[in-house]
Design a protein around this motif. Structure first.
Motif, short mmCIF file in Angstrom:
data_model
loop_
_atom_site.label_atom_id
_atom_site.label_comp_id
_atom_site.label_asym_id
_atom_site.label_seq_id
_atom_site.Cartn_x
_atom_site.Cartn_y
_atom_site.Cartn_z
N HIS A 73 0.84 -1.20 0.00
CA HIS A 73 0.00 0.00 0.00
C HIS A 73 0.88 1.25 0.00
O HIS A 73 0.63 2.21 -0.76
N GLU A 74 1.91 1.25 0.85
CA GLU A 74 2.82 2.41 0.94
C GLU A 74 3.57 2.62 -0.37
O GLU A 74 3.70 3.75 -0.87
N LEU A 75 4.06 1.50 -0.99
CA LEU A 75 4.81 1.61 -2.26
C LEU A 75 3.92 2.14 -3.38
O LEU A 75 4.33 3.00 -4.17
N LEU A 76 2.69 1.63 -3.44
CA LEU A 76 1.79 2.05 -4.52
C LEU A 76 1.40 3.52 -4.38
O LEU A 76 1.43 4.27 -5.36
N LEU A 77 1.07 3.94 -3.16
CA LEU A 77 0.68 5.34 -2.98
C LEU A 77 1.87 6.29 -3.14
O LEU A 77 1.69 7.47 -3.47
N ALA A 78 3.07 5.77 -2.90
CA ALA A 78 4.27 6.60 -3.14
C ALA A 78 4.45 6.88 -4.63
O ALA A 78 5.16 7.83 -5.01
N ASN A 79 3.82 6.05 -5.45
CA ASN A 79 3.90 6.23 -6.91
C ASN A 79 2.49 6.38 -7.47
O ASN A 79 2.17 5.83 -8.53
N LYS A 80 1.66 7.17 -6.80
CA LYS A 80 0.25 7.24 -7.18
C LYS A 80 0.03 7.85 -8.56
O LYS A 80 -1.00 7.60 -9.20
N ASN A 81 1.01 8.66 -9.02
CA ASN A 81 0.86 9.23 -10.38
C ASN A 81 0.98 8.17 -11.46
O ASN A 81 0.65 8.41 -12.62
N LEU A 82 1.46 6.95 -11.07
CA LEU A 82 1.61 5.87 -12.06
C LEU A 82 0.43 4.90 -11.99
O LEU A 82 0.38 3.95 -12.77
N LEU A 83 -0.53 5.14 -11.04
CA LEU A 83 -1.63 4.21 -10.86
C LEU A 83 -2.85 4.66 -11.66
O LEU A 83 -3.06 5.84 -11.91
N PRO A 85 -6.86 5.36 -12.04
CA PRO A 85 -7.73 6.08 -11.10
C PRO A 85 -8.51 5.14 -10.18
O PRO A 85 -8.72 5.45 -9.01
N GLN A 86 -8.96 3.99 -10.69
CA GLN A 86 -9.74 3.08 -9.84
C GLN A 86 -8.89 2.46 -8.75
O GLN A 86 -9.30 2.38 -7.59
N LEU A 87 -7.69 2.02 -9.12
CA LEU A 87 -6.80 1.43 -8.12
C LEU A 87 -6.43 2.47 -7.07
O LEU A 87 -6.45 2.18 -5.86
N LEU A 88 -6.11 3.67 -7.51
CA LEU A 88 -5.76 4.73 -6.57
C LEU A 88 -6.93 5.04 -5.64
O LEU A 88 -6.75 5.23 -4.44
N ASP A 89 -8.12 5.08 -6.21
CA ASP A 89 -9.32 5.36 -5.42
C ASP A 89 -9.53 4.27 -4.35
O ASP A 89 -9.86 4.57 -3.19
N SER A 90 -9.33 3.01 -4.73
CA SER A 90 -9.54 1.90 -3.78
C SER A 90 -8.52 1.95 -2.65
O SER A 90 -8.86 1.75 -1.48
N LEU A 91 -7.27 2.24 -2.98
CA LEU A 91 -6.23 2.33 -1.95
C LEU A 91 -6.48 3.50 -1.01
O LEU A 91 -6.28 3.40 0.21
N ARG A 132 -14.43 -0.64 -5.61
CA ARG A 132 -13.76 0.52 -6.21
C ARG A 132 -12.93 0.15 -7.45
O ARG A 132 -12.83 0.94 -8.39
N ALA A 133 -12.30 -1.05 -7.42
CA ALA A 133 -11.43 -1.42 -8.56
C ALA A 133 -11.48 -2.93 -8.76
O ALA A 133 -10.53 -3.65 -8.42
N PRO A 134 -12.56 -3.45 -9.31
CA PRO A 134 -12.72 -4.90 -9.42
C PRO A 134 -11.61 -5.56 -10.24
O PRO A 134 -11.19 -6.68 -9.93
N ASP A 135 -11.10 -4.88 -11.26
CA ASP A 135 -10.06 -5.50 -12.09
C ASP A 135 -8.74 -5.64 -11.34
O ASP A 135 -7.97 -6.57 -11.59
N SER A 136 -8.47 -4.70 -10.43
CA SER A 136 -7.20 -4.74 -9.69
C SER A 136 -7.24 -5.70 -8.51
O SER A 136 -6.19 -6.08 -7.98
N TRP A 137 -8.42 -6.09 -8.07
CA TRP A 137 -8.56 -6.94 -6.89
C TRP A 137 -9.32 -8.22 -7.23
O TRP A 137 -10.24 -8.64 -6.53
N ALA A 138 -8.88 -8.87 -8.31
CA ALA A 138 -9.57 -10.05 -8.82
C ALA A 138 -9.50 -11.22 -7.84
O ALA A 138 -10.50 -11.93 -7.61
#
Length: 849
Positions: A73-83, A85-91, A132-138
């Protein structure tokens, strides 16, 4: 180690969330050539070493498998500009619950007891991520669907999560069975148990009915201590002697169970590494001496024997023993476990119903659910047993109506351990339902204080009987058979008709005795009589009967025996203030004044309500003896008057104390208050004489000090007060006092030369005093002070004006006054000329003391 469905479901959801989170990071990492930060790489490498051993090595990209959700979670949000919108919203949506998720993960990964909200939290987080992001949390979505469609699908899983190395004591704690719902309530009791364990007590017992939750709270405390920085235990060893298990339809015996304390010690020593054939107790004590060990002995009631008690006496410093038992083991710090509160019971019932998907219980309306909860008495095992029965197809009402199986499981082995005397007392309490007191139980069972105390202690240790206090009544403890125990006894140990008749007959006699004594003590004239015993209710009667016997023994001069009888009464009713008050009376007769004072003060502490006024009165009476401590006596009487403002006896004693203290106007004020009430003729006589004494002594003191105004105020107030008395009843006694008062007025007049106002006032007061003298003219009586009183002689001389008049003991109207006479005492007498001596002498002498 076997885990339940709740923990396995938590693991499945955590594993799925972390799988999806790692996949999202790998995708971002691959698409943008990102490297795993050094701090995350180091953390993952430590987890790898913990999992596979210190020499394990993998490629850097494989270290991602050792990241937990918080890391990803910390790594992904540290690079939120690369995520996306749905994945970012879910996190972002679950960021606020990241700490709670991590704590739940640690409990699952490190086999710590789950909390009540752990599974609901993971369900909610999983659903939020998928929504929030069904494709990212299959994977998470698939796991949610699988668990929803088939809750039992998790039962084949093996819990394995990447974990940080932790420094914890060696332990063999089992997975708690409350994982299904989380540990509910009892926070204060849990804190108390942990405080005792970390405190100075070497042995602590958790006591309670079978199925009340003793094992659960002991396990919770032990697990908490694993992570408590204040705990310095090097090992926590769990041993259970549980020998049976309750199912919906039967009580199953556990064939492999430990049967005695030696078996428990052997198992504990084996857990700590013992392999020799030496005495297991010696070996276990050796380990507990060398290492700081917390030994937890569960279900100890099945293995209590002399070896255990000996072991508890030898616990080495630094090590501790925590026990759970239905029966007290002696020599330990007890923590009594009470039933769950209504809210805790409700939460347990609902969580079990939801976790097991028991629709019938889930769909109950509020009224029906509350009614069911009330019937389950806050008993955790009862609640679980009913839920299991409904889950198996039975109705809740049938389970409650046919609960003998549960009662047998909870109570039978405890009842078997009771002695004959304890069983008899228990049966009498079946007959006399409700709160009962030690004295009345001793009476109906024909027992002395020592025996009834022993049997009640046995019953409390067995948890058949609990101690209680009647709110706002007194400090005596009452005893009551619990609902579970009553149900069990009614079904398995019913009272025989002949025993029931005997108990009821004895109880009727007790009621008759109580009513008779209450009628006597309720008489106003005897309320403050030291020979009268105040009784509050029927449960005082057995002790009160002994106190009456003690008072009779004092009349026969058997004072030591009377003290022993008081001690027996106190042992029967420790909170009954009269046991101490009568003891104080007897100790005074024995001239053991220190013991008397202690007893009277204890009586005041024990008394409450109207009884406190009586206790204070008798304390004041003791302190007022011979004027030793009149100020303390006055304080006690004043406190008593505030509690009983209509008591003439109290106000008379207040007036007497004020007189001794030289507060003559206050003395007269107390007398004025007394005569407005309903005094007896004896109290009126004492008050009248005290009034006359206050006028005389108060005015004499004022005259000596030259305070004319103060003296006249005392005389005027006193003479006005005399108007309220019927003087005819007091005869010549009052005449003698009034003669002296008239004489004092004359001397005040002489001392007031130069003030016509004061002279007129004193002359007027002298006239008033003279007018109240009934036989002054014909009696020719006068007053004077003792001038000489030779030692060991039967005569003395009185100073009258300029003469010294002889008088003999035989001249006293009341010869009993002779022993009290001292130089300076005031006497009233007639002057008679003695022809044989050629001089005057005193006759018909009365001491005005």
């Amino acid at each position: 180690m076997t885990f339940n469905a709740t923990r396995l479901t938590c693991f499945a959801l955590i594993s799925a969330i972390e799988t999806d989170a790692r996949a999202a990071w790998i995708e971002v990492q691959a698409g943008h050539s990102l490297q795993l930060p050094e701090n995350k790489k180091s953390k993952a490498a430590d987890r790898l070493a913990h999992d596979r051993g210190l020499g394990a090595r993998v490629a850097d990209e494989s270290l991602v498998d050792y990241l937990d959700f918080a890391d990803a979670h910390e790594l992904l949000l540290a690079n939120k500009n690369l995520l996306g919108p749905q994945l970012l919203d879910s996190l972002s949506e679950v960021a606020g619950r990241l700490g709670a998720i991590s704590r739940t993960r640690n409990r699952v990964a490190h086999t710590r007891p789950l909390e009540i909200d752990d599974l609901p939290l993971l369900h909610d987080v999983s659903q939020t991520l998928v929504r929030r992001a069904p494709d990212s949390w299959a994977t998470t979505q698939q796991t949610l669907q699988k668990v929803s469609n088939d809750p039992s699908s998790v039962l084949g899983l093996t819990i394995k999560l990447p974990t940080d190395p932790i420094d914890e004591p060696f332990h063999n704690l089992p997975v708690p069975d409350f994982d299904e719902t989380g540990f509910l309530g009892r926070a204060a009791v849990l804190r108390k148990i942990k405080r005792y364990i970390l405190g100075s007590w070497p042995a602590i017992s958790i006591l309670g009915d079978g199925g009340i939750g003793k094992t659960a709270i002991a396990l919770k405390a032990a697990y908490d201590l694993l992570d408590d920085p204040k705990s310095d235990f090097e090992a926590i060893v769990w041993v259970t002697a549980k020998n049976q298990a309750l199912t919906v339809n039967e009580i199953e015996r556990i064939s492999t169970s430990i049967q005695n304390s030696l078996g428990m010690f052997s198992e504990a020593a084996r857990e700590l590494g013992a392999t020799s054939n030496t005495d297991p107790i010696d070996e276990l004590l050796s380990y507990m001496t060398e290492f700081r060990v917390l030994l937890v002995l569960d279900n100890l009631e099945t293995a209590t024997d002399a070896r255990l008690r000996e072991f508890l006496r030898e616990i080495p410093r630094g090590s501790k023993v925590l026990m759970t038992s239905r029966i007290g083991v002696h020599k330990e710090n007890d923590v009594k476990l009470d039933p769950l509160t209504f809210d805790e019971s409700r939460a347990l019932l609902l969580n079990l119903a939801q976790g097991r998907n028991v629709k019938l219980l889930q769909d109950l309306d509020e009224a029906g659910r509350n009614s069911l909860i009330e019937k389950l008495k806050g008993h955790p095992l009862y609640i679980k047993w009913v839920v299991s029965g409904v889950q198996a197809g039975r109705r809740p009402t049938d389970m409650i109506a046919s609960n003998q199986l549960l009662l047998d499981f909870c109570m039978s082995n405890v009842y078997d351990g009771l002695g004959k005397g304890a069983r008899r007392v228990l049966q009498s309490m079946q007959v006399l339902r409700g709160v009962r007191y030690q004295g009345e139980l001793a009476f109906v069972n024909d027992l002395n204080a020592t025996d009834i105390q022993k049997y009640l202690l046995d019953l409390m240790r067995s948890n058949f009987v609990s101690m209680t206090h009647a709110s706002g009544y007194d400090s005596d403890a009452g005893y009551e058979v619990g609902d579970f125990a009553h149900q069990y006894l009614a079904g398995k140990q019913p009272v025989q008709d002949d025993f029931r008749s005997r108990v009821l007959s004895k109880n009727e006699r007790l009621m008759e005795l109580s009513l008779r004594m209450q009628r006597t003590s309720a008489q106003a004239i005897r309320r403050y009589d030291p020979l009268s015993v105040d009784i509050r209710d029927h449960h005082d009667a057995p002790a009160a009967r002994l106190l009456v016997r003690a008072i009779r023994e004092t009349k026969a001069s058997h004072l030591d025996r009377a003290v022993q009888t008081c001690a027996e009464a106190h042992a029967l009713s420790p909170g009954y203030y009269e046991t101490r008050r009568v003891e104080g009376y007897i100790q005074t007769l024995r001239r053991d004044y220190a013991a008397a004072r202690t007893a009277y003060e204890l009586a005041v502490e024990l008394a409450s309500g109207p009884a406190k006024a009586i206790a204070l009165y008798h304390l004041g009476s003791f302190l007022d003896v011979e004027g030793v401590e009149p100020w303390a006596a006055l304080a006690a009487f004043s406190d008593a008057a505030r509690l009983d403002p209509d008591s003439c006896a109290i106000f008379l004693r207040i007036a007497a104390c004020q007189f001794v203290l030289g507060n003559y106007l206050l003395t007269l004020g107390s007398i004025a208050a007394l005569i407005k009430k309903s005094p007896t003729s004896e109290q009126l006589e004492l008050a009248f004489l005290l009034c006359l004494r206050s006028i005389v002594f108060g005015s004499e003191v004022a005259l000596t000090k030259g305070d004319i105004a103060a003296g006249l105020e005392i005389i005027e107030t006193g003479l006005a007060l005399i108007q309220d008395f019927s003087q005819d009843r007091f005869g010549s006694i009052s005449d003698d006092w009034l003669i002296h008062i008239s004489d004092v007025c004359t001397r005040f007049s002489a001392a007031s030369v130069g003030s016509s106002y004061l002279q007129k006032q004193t002359e007027g007061l002298a006239v008033i005093a003279q007018s109240k003298i009934s036989r002054a003219a014909e009696s020719g009586r006068v007053t004077g002070l003792i001038e000489t009183l030779p030692v060991d002689q039967s005569y003395g001389f009185i100073r009258f004006r300029s003469e010294s008049l002889f008088f003999h003991v035989n001249d006293l109207i009341d010869r009993r006054d002779w022993r009290q006479l001292q130089l300076g005492n005031l006497l009233a007498f007639e002057v008679e000329f003695d022809p044989s001596k050629g001089r005057s002498r005193a006759r018909k002498v009365r001491a005005l003391l």
